[in-house]
Design a protein around this motif. Structure first.
Motif, short mmCIF file in Angstrom:
data_model
loop_
_atom_site.label_atom_id
_atom_site.label_comp_id
_atom_site.label_asym_id
_atom_site.label_seq_id
_atom_site.Cartn_x
_atom_site.Cartn_y
_atom_site.Cartn_z
N VAL A 172 0.84 -1.45 -0.06
CA VAL A 172 0.47 -0.10 -0.06
C VAL A 172 0.60 1.03 -0.22
CG1 VAL A 172 -1.91 1.35 1.47
CG2 VAL A 172 -1.52 -1.10 1.23
N SER B 258 -1.84 6.46 0.61
CA SER B 258 -3.13 5.61 1.20
C SER B 258 -3.34 4.44 2.52
CB SER B 258 -2.94 4.81 0.01
OG SER B 258 -3.77 5.21 -1.60
N LEU B 259 -2.64 5.63 3.34
CA LEU B 259 -2.06 4.83 4.61
C LEU B 259 -3.29 5.17 5.57
CD1 LEU B 259 1.81 4.15 4.22
CD2 LEU B 259 0.23 2.46 3.94
N ASP C 235 -8.38 4.06 3.25
CA ASP C 235 -7.83 4.22 2.12
C ASP C 235 -6.87 3.08 2.60
OD1 ASP C 235 -8.53 6.89 1.53
OD2 ASP C 235 -6.83 7.28 2.23
N VAL C 236 -6.69 2.80 3.00
CA VAL C 236 -6.27 1.27 3.59
C VAL C 236 -7.08 0.45 3.03
CG1 VAL C 236 -4.95 -0.69 5.01
CG2 VAL C 236 -4.47 1.89 5.31
N ARG C 237 -8.11 0.30 2.90
CA ARG C 237 -9.12 -1.03 2.71
C ARG C 237 -9.23 -0.65 1.36
NH1 ARG C 237 -12.19 -5.01 4.86
NH2 ARG C 237 -11.05 -4.40 6.79
N THR D 167 -6.51 -1.82 -0.91
CA THR D 167 -6.42 -3.23 -1.11
C THR D 167 -7.17 -4.19 -1.61
OG1 THR D 167 -4.59 -3.09 1.61
CG2 THR D 167 -5.71 -5.06 0.55
N VAL E 133 3.27 -2.25 4.32
CA VAL E 133 2.94 -0.65 4.46
C VAL E 133 4.46 -0.14 3.24
CG1 VAL E 133 3.53 1.47 5.73
CG2 VAL E 133 1.84 -0.78 6.94
N TYR F 53 1.48 7.67 6.30
CA TYR F 53 1.12 6.99 7.70
C TYR F 53 1.08 7.41 9.37
CZ TYR F 53 3.59 2.88 10.40
OH TYR F 53 3.50 2.40 11.44
N THR G 274 -3.00 3.21 10.95
CA THR G 274 -2.39 2.23 9.79
C THR G 274 -2.85 1.30 10.56
OG1 THR G 274 -1.79 4.49 8.48
CG2 THR G 274 -1.03 2.27 8.02
N PHE H 215 -4.66 -2.72 9.13
CA PHE H 215 -3.97 -4.15 8.23
C PHE H 215 -4.49 -4.45 8.51
CE2 PHE H 215 -1.94 -0.54 6.10
CZ PHE H 215 -0.60 -1.90 4.63
#
Length: 263
Positions: free
Chosen positions: A71, A75-76, A80-82, A85, A102, A109, A114, A118
């Protein structure tokens, strides 16, 4: 929480810059079982297509291949992570990625927000393992404290001209592999006197020596990039090259520290 330790082969395939699915399919045919990509490489769909072709041709079983992506730093934030991904999985053609990193602990971050995001991806089955990349020792320690899932891998630049031994020692201490990228010093390894001399001694290429040197280190695996069949084969075959303690010490003793890909 996924407590199963991630086992990685000594040599995997770094895919940055690869834009042809046939390269991925060929790599899998030759025996590569670790494919490393990232959102910022903009080739997850290429990697996914190559893997799909290999699976359809019965070249490999899905469970035998570790697919890793990362990622990117913009986008952390948790949402945005979800989101990204899910987008990565769609491009890869997978329901679950084996290892999600990461990519760099910069920009958006925030370890406090963050890293739980994850963990949520592990709990929801979108990734099997969480990794970190380009972290310092202190950043890894903080991530270890905050994550429920154990850190499965730490990916960093590692080659004859840049040897972050403190990160390797940390990885060994906590039982996860250090994944070294740019093992050929960005194509410069053929100009490194110590490596060239060891190569001459073994009637090998400097590239083979660099990969063999890395692969011989406990707890360190490497992901050279290659796109032609001959180079793909040569990188895999390099792990059969046996360096003696004197050879390794010569390369270990190189004093130049040249990070090719700083932040």
């Amino acid at each position: 929480m996924n407590a199963t330790r991630l086992e990685l082969p000594s040599v995997g395939l770094g895919t940055m810059g690869i834009d042809d699915p046939a390269v991925i399919e060929t790599a899998l045919e030759l025996g590569y079982r670790h494919l490393d990509t990232a959102q910022i490489y903009e080739n997850e769909a290429v990697v996914g297509e190559g893997l799909a072709r290999a699976l359809e041709a019965d070249v490999v079983e899905r469970d035998d291949v570790t697919v890793a992506t990362k990622v990117w730093a913009d986008s952390l934030a948790p949402d945005d992570v979800r989101r990204t991904t899910a987008e990565s999985l769609e491009r890869l053609g997978l329901e679950t990625v084996d290892l999600l990193y990461v990519h760099r602990p910069i920009e958006t971050y925030d370890p406090e927000t963050t890293l739980p995001a994850f963990d949520d991806l592990v709990a929801d089955g979108l990734t099997r393992h969480v990794g970190v990349s380009n972290f310092t020792v202190d950043e890894v320690e903080r991530a270890r404290r905050l994550l429920d899932a154990p850190i499965a891998a730490h990916q960093v630049e590692y080659h004859p001209l840049f040897q972050p031994e403190d990160l390797l020692e940390q990885a060994r201490e906590h039982g996860f592999p250090l994944v070294g990228y740019s093992p050929l010093s960005g194509g410069r390894v053929g100009d490194v006197e110590e490596v060239v001399e060891v190569a001459a001694k073994h009637d090998a290429t400097p590239e083979a020596v660099a990969i063999a040197w890395l692969a011989s280190k406990e707890g360190l695996v490497t992901i050279p990039k290659a796109s032609g069949r001959a180079h793909l084969e040569a990188n895999l075959e390099a792990i059969a090259l046996e360096l003696d303690s004197e050879d390794s010490a010569r390369i270990d003793g190189i004093e130049r520290e040249k990070e090719l890909f700083p932040e």
